[in-house]
Enzyme design. Structure first.
Site, PDB file in Angstrom:
ATOM      1  N   GLU A 500       0.854  -1.192   0.000  1.00 18.90           N
ATOM      2  CA  GLU A 500       0.000   0.000   0.000  1.00 18.90           C
ATOM      3  C   GLU A 500       0.893   1.247   0.000  1.00 18.90           C
ATOM      4  O   GLU A 500       1.768   1.378   0.855  1.00 18.90           O
ATOM      5  CB  GLU A 500      -0.899  -0.033   1.244  1.00 18.90           C
ATOM      6  CG  GLU A 500      -1.853  -1.216   1.231  1.00 18.90           C
ATOM      7  CD  GLU A 500      -2.236  -1.718   2.624  1.00 18.90           C
ATOM      8  OE1 GLU A 500      -2.125  -0.960   3.593  1.00 18.90           O
ATOM      9  OE2 GLU A 500      -2.648  -2.895   2.715  1.00 18.90           O
ATOM     10  N   GLU A 531      -3.897  -7.069   2.896  1.00 19.36           N
ATOM     11  CA  GLU A 531      -2.639  -7.612   3.433  1.00 19.36           C
ATOM     12  C   GLU A 531      -2.456  -9.097   3.134  1.00 19.36           C
ATOM     13  O   GLU A 531      -1.333  -9.542   2.856  1.00 19.36           O
ATOM     14  CB  GLU A 531      -2.552  -7.364   4.947  1.00 19.36           C
ATOM     15  CG  GLU A 531      -2.267  -5.910   5.327  1.00 19.36           C
ATOM     16  CD  GLU A 531      -3.468  -4.981   5.192  1.00 19.36           C
ATOM     17  OE1 GLU A 531      -4.592  -5.489   4.989  1.00 19.36           O
ATOM     18  OE2 GLU A 531      -3.297  -3.757   5.272  1.00 19.36           O
ATOM     19  N   GLN A 553       1.989  -2.112   5.636  1.00 14.63           N
ATOM     20  CA  GLN A 553       2.231  -0.706   5.964  1.00 14.63           C
ATOM     21  C   GLN A 553       2.619  -0.490   7.436  1.00 14.63           C
ATOM     22  O   GLN A 553       3.561   0.245   7.720  1.00 14.63           O
ATOM     23  CB  GLN A 553       0.998   0.107   5.602  1.00 14.63           C
ATOM     24  CG  GLN A 553       1.281   1.581   5.487  1.00 14.63           C
ATOM     25  CD  GLN A 553       0.244   2.276   4.622  1.00 14.63           C
ATOM     26  OE1 GLN A 553      -0.936   2.317   4.959  1.00 14.63           O
ATOM     27  NE2 GLN A 553       0.681   2.799   3.498  1.00 14.63           N
ATOM     28  N   ASP A 556       0.841  -3.195  13.064  1.00  8.35           N
ATOM     29  CA  ASP A 556      -0.490  -3.493  13.616  1.00  8.35           C
ATOM     30  C   ASP A 556      -1.387  -4.194  12.599  1.00  8.35           C
ATOM     31  O   ASP A 556      -2.350  -4.851  12.974  1.00  8.35           O
ATOM     32  CB  ASP A 556      -1.167  -2.199  14.060  1.00  8.35           C
ATOM     33  CG  ASP A 556      -0.307  -1.432  15.049  1.00  8.35           C
ATOM     34  OD1 ASP A 556      -0.662  -1.394  16.224  1.00  8.35           O
ATOM     35  OD2 ASP A 556       0.745  -0.900  14.634  1.00  8.35           O
ATOM     36  N   TYR A 557      -1.100  -4.055  11.319  1.00  9.83           N
ATOM     37  CA  TYR A 557      -1.961  -4.648  10.289  1.00  9.83           C
ATOM     38  C   TYR A 557      -1.411  -5.954   9.730  1.00  9.83           C
ATOM     39  O   TYR A 557      -1.988  -6.542   8.826  1.00  9.83           O
ATOM     40  CB  TYR A 557      -2.227  -3.621   9.179  1.00  9.83           C
ATOM     41  CG  TYR A 557      -2.733  -2.330   9.807  1.00  9.83           C
ATOM     42  CD1 TYR A 557      -3.795  -2.379  10.707  1.00  9.83           C
ATOM     43  CD2 TYR A 557      -2.116  -1.115   9.576  1.00  9.83           C
ATOM     44  CE1 TYR A 557      -4.234  -1.241  11.357  1.00  9.83           C
ATOM     45  CE2 TYR A 557      -2.554   0.039  10.222  1.00  9.83           C
ATOM     46  CZ  TYR A 557      -3.612  -0.037  11.118  1.00  9.83           C
ATOM     47  OH  TYR A 557      -4.034   1.074  11.766  1.00  9.83           O
ATOM     48  N   HIS A 598      -1.637   1.981  16.166  1.00 13.17           N
ATOM     49  CA  HIS A 598      -0.422   2.421  15.489  1.00 13.17           C
ATOM     50  C   HIS A 598       0.802   2.255  16.359  1.00 13.17           C
ATOM     51  O   HIS A 598       1.860   2.755  16.045  1.00 13.17           O
ATOM     52  CB  HIS A 598      -0.542   3.881  15.032  1.00 13.17           C
ATOM     53  CG  HIS A 598      -1.548   4.064  13.943  1.00 13.17           C
ATOM     54  ND1 HIS A 598      -2.881   4.249  14.179  1.00 13.17           N
ATOM     55  CD2 HIS A 598      -1.412   4.041  12.598  1.00 13.17           C
ATOM     56  CE1 HIS A 598      -3.528   4.359  13.044  1.00 13.17           C
ATOM     57  NE2 HIS A 598      -2.666   4.235  12.056  1.00 13.17           N
TER      58      HIS A 598
END
Ligand SMILES: Cc1ncc(C[n+]2csc(CCOP(=O)(O)OP(=O)(O)O)c2C)c(N)n1
Ligand SMILES: [Mg+2]
Length: 805
Positions: A500, A531, A553, A556-557, A598
């Site tokens: 991304e 993802e 990115q 956390d993701y 984040h």
């Protein structure tokens, strides 16, 4: 009749004489029947206890034979457990290998997919030579190794298909002849109708539509997912109906969608030929919805489908069994006579039975030999032992156990050694030697190859130190990684990066800034917010010889991609016993920003989910660059977690930014000290450094160690060496209590015997159990601060020397 199905089946039956055409059809009918007989006998083998579990491809045979006709050398499959007929018809597997997998025969010669490690119905071909180098994948038919999670094959399928697009559109790649011929290869996916309910399916479909890649996905639709009817699975009970919006439009975007009945041999052959031609030539994804399939034996050996299917449904399934329909079509079309077809059916039955017998023998014979060998040794042990009667009893039991397995052998041997623990005979010593050897063999069978362990292992890449001129430029951290990536793209056309915001703006922190302009969109590209398929793209590309850097990115993701990372990438070497590899580098960034999503640092979760990958946590961008350079020379998958707050900090640019390498598994002692060892990594280093200044003023000397490589962890035991001097240790990070700090503690105290040197209780300092709150105060109260580090260390000093501290 010999059943070598490895012959290339005629891709088209259009220009054949009747006799040749008839032979093609009869061969197809033979393969379908052999596959059916394998399913029937396979189920019996489970029900009589010779195998643990069975899931078979009955009811899906004819469609798979049609698909096999258009599957060529160089093509890839990413499918699921129903595909045995396709595997037989393409020659990628055969009936013997089918039974070897059912019995869990633990060697790659008999069971090349997984050496007995996966359950039955989990297919795969061997892409690697014994030394871990690539075979010529364009000269063979390829199947990526199956996994059990439904739709788990979909993310990888995207990458396998995208590789063809890269090979076709980047002329610099034409020298890599082992992987592609002008990108002509199609990636074939298969999935069950119910599994299309998974998010991975929809994500992959959308990604393939956007990317316009040669991906051919077949849905085997039998109307059920175990006991759950389509009406609970799929809107309108019809997956191709609801995917209509993906149909290719006048602008050439989208999928070509086909629908065909799974019992209609002629229509299936025609559909596959048409669909795959478009896919291969135009690089357009195609979707083939194969409807009206059946499950003659139900879902698996776990239960009977009579429990949940109506009589009408069962009657319909019996009538529309694809093999029955194919037979009737051949009779009706005067292609063959009843007696010809009866003969094929009888032969198939005999052939499959013979294969099964041979494989069962091959499974049992070595174990029988081992039992014979060890029984003699146990008898010798008994002869001079006080526990003679008990040992003889164990031997008798072992000999009389029907179809004994290796576990039975070890139970007898280990019990005998325990019974004789105070004895010291030659027989006992011999048995111990035998056991050690046997353990080594079984380690190879059941535990080896978490990594491919080749010469190109990341652990074998020689260290090249960073070199600095006197007037080395001081750059922002982001410019350091950018320079590293620039050098990587310049030196190796196989390197691609995507994620991304990675393309046009060069990632949200500018690590790829300007590189898309320089190297083109084909190599540095933006992706959708997806993802799981970003990871899958990376896996598929890496399986086809490319060197992808897939970006997530923010840390956390990563969870959206974690299933694919854990189930697919991290298990790949183990589940194929080093038959396949995917040297994918996953890049992400984390720690220390503000807000619940984040600033997470779920490192324990990552370490536990990703055994089979390297996990690196560089404290700055120079260290990150060193790791990237090492990984790009190596052939193993890795996750690199950069520090979010490091991109704007100044670092000196090494002269050899594209060459220097950093070894994995080697912590760095950043500060020497005598009183306590402080073990941490990543962004916590800066907090530790701040705390250490204050502790120094209190007269406390801290040895600061940056672990920087969590998997592998401190191979040379640098940390326990430090404990010899300081006798105290604090493990510090911003994961939850009992997270990665506990892992580090286990490694140092247990693996490195660090407990031996301690004068004070070892401690951990972590974030709170909840997610970090937003804002600077939120951060201060959620995560450990320099104040916490100072006070924690002071307390530890006080415990050991209360009069001084
Ligand atoms: C993620 C996940 N959830 C559940 C399962 C258990 N499971 C195995 S097969 C299956 C049904 C799949 O049905 P379908 O996709 O229609 O394939 P079919 O077996 O009918 O060919 C389920 C729920 C699994 N393997 N993976
Ligand atoms: Mg189904």
């Amino acid at each position: 009749m010999s059943s070598n199905n490895k012959e290339q089946l005629a891709p088209s039956t259009g220009h054949l004489s009747f006799e040749d055409f008839k032979q093609v059809v009869l061969t197809d009918y033979r393969i379908a029947n052999e596959s059916r007989q394998a399913s029937l006998l396979g189920r019996k083998e489970v029900l009589t206890g010779k195998a643990k579990f069975g899931i078979f491809g009955d009811g899906k045979e004819v469609a798979q034979i049609a698909m096999a006709k258009v599957f060529r050398d160089g093509d890839f499959r990413s499918g699921y457990y129903r595909d045995q007929t396709f595997m037989f018809a393409t020659g990628m597997s055969n009936v013997k290998e089918f039974f070897a997998q059912l019995y869990a025969l633990p060697n790659v010669e008999a069971e090349p997919c997984s050496a007995g490690r996966s359950m039955n119905g989990h297919f795969g071909t061997r892409s690697l030579n014994d030394d871990g180098t690539w075979k010529n994948l364009t000269a063979m038919k390829n199947s990526s190794a199956d996994i059990s999670p439904t739709a788990g094959q979909m993310p990888r399928l995207v990458g396998l298909a995208q590789a063809s697009k890269l090979y076709r559109n980047n002329a610099e790649l034409s020298v890599f002849e082992n992987f592609s011929i002008n990108g002509n290869e199609v990636a074939f996916g298969t999935i069950g109708n119910a599994s299309t309910s998974e998010g991975h399916f929809f994500e992959a479909i959308n990604a393939a539509g956007v990317l316009q890649i040669p991906m051919a996905i077949s849905v085997w639709d039998d109307g059920y997912g175990i006991s759950v009817h389509a009406k609970y699975q799929t809107t309108k009970e019809n997956i191709s109906e609801i995917l209509k919006g993906f149909q290719r439009d006048d602008h050439g975007n989208g999928f070509e969608i086909f629908r065909v009945k799974g019992w209609d041999y002629a229509a299936l052959c025609e559909t596959y030929e048409k669909a795959i031609k478009i896919c291969r030539e135009e690089h357009v994804p195609v979707f083939i919805h194969v409807q009206e399939l059946t499950q003659p034996q139900g879902h698996s050996t776990s239960g009977s489908h009579e429990r949940y299917k109506s009589k009408e449904r069962l009657d319909w399934e019996a009538e529309f069994d694809c093999i029955k329909q194919m037979r009737e079509w051949m009779l009706k079309s005067a292609i063959a006579t009843e007696s010809e077809l009866d003969a094929i059916e009888q032969e198939a039955k005999k052939y499959v039975r013979a294969c099964q017998k041979e494989v069962w023998e091959a499974f049992n014979q070595p174990i029988k030999q081992e039992i014979a060998e060890v029984s003699v040794m146990l008898e010798q042990l008994a002869a001079s032992s006080a526990a003679s009667a008990e040992i003889i009893n164990l031997v008798t039991n072992l000999r009389s156990t029907v179809d004994a397995i290796r576990k039975d052998i070890l139970v007898a041997v280990r019990k005998s050694l325990r019974l004789t623990r105070h004895e010291n005979s030659d027989a006992r010593r011999n048995l111990q030697i035998w056991l050690n050897q046997y353990n080594n063999e079984n380690y190879d069978r059941y535990n080896s190859y978490l990594f491919t362990d080749t010469e190109s292992s990341a652990l074998n890449i020689p260290e090249i130190k960073a070199q600095y001129s006197e007037d080395a430029k001081m750059l922002d951290g982001r410019e350091i990684v950018q320079a590293c990536f620039d050098a990587a793209f310049a030196s190796d056309p196989r390197v691609v990066a995507f994620g991304e915001d990675v393309g046009k703006i060069g990632d949200v922190n500018q690590g790829f800034a300007g590189l898309q302009e320089k190297y083109g969109e084909i190599r540095i590209s933006d992706t959708g917010i997806r993802e799981a398929t970003i990871i899958g793209q990376g896996i598929g590309l890496a399986m086809r010889g490319l060197r992808p850097i897939a970006e997530i990115q923010y840390l956390d993701y990563l969870l959206y991609g974690l299933q694919t990372l854990s189930d697919d990438l991290a298990s790949l070497s183990y589940r194929t016993k080093a038959g396949q590899k995917a040297p994918l580098i996953v890049r992400t960034r984390g720690h220390r920003l503000e807000g619940i999503w984040h600033s997470g640092s779920p490192i324990g979760m990552i370490l536990h989910a990703l055994r089979g990958m390297h996990v690196l946590v560089p404290r700055n961008m120079t260290q990150a660059a060193g790791f990237y350079n090492t990984l790009l020379k190596a052939d193993e998958p890795a996750l690199v977690i950069e520090c979010l707050n490091g991109y704007r900090l100044k670092e000196a640019l090494p002269d050899n930014i594209g060459e220097f390498t950093l070894p994995l598994g080697r912590p760095e002692i950043l500060r020497e000290g005598n009183d306590i060892t402080l073990v941490t990594y990543g962004s916590c280093i800066r907090i530790a450094e701040e705390a250490i200044l204050e502790l120094e003023q209190m007269g406390i000397s801290v040895e600061l160690i940056d672990v920087q490589s969590l998997l592998p962890f401190d191979i040379h035991h640098i940390i326990s060496d430090s404990l010899k001097k300081t006798n105290k240790v604090l493990f510090f990070d911003e994961d939850v209590p009992g997270g990665a700090t506990s892992y580090m503690m286990q490694q140092v105290l247990e693996v490195q015997n660090g407990y031996y040197y301690l004068d004070a209780a070892p401690r951990t300092l972590t974030a709170k159990a909840h997610r970090p709150a937003y804002g600077t105060d939120g951060d201060y109260f959620s995560k450990p601060s320099a104040d916490d580090v100072v006070e924690c260390i002071y307390e530890m000093m006080n415990e050991t020397n209360p009069s001084k501290y």
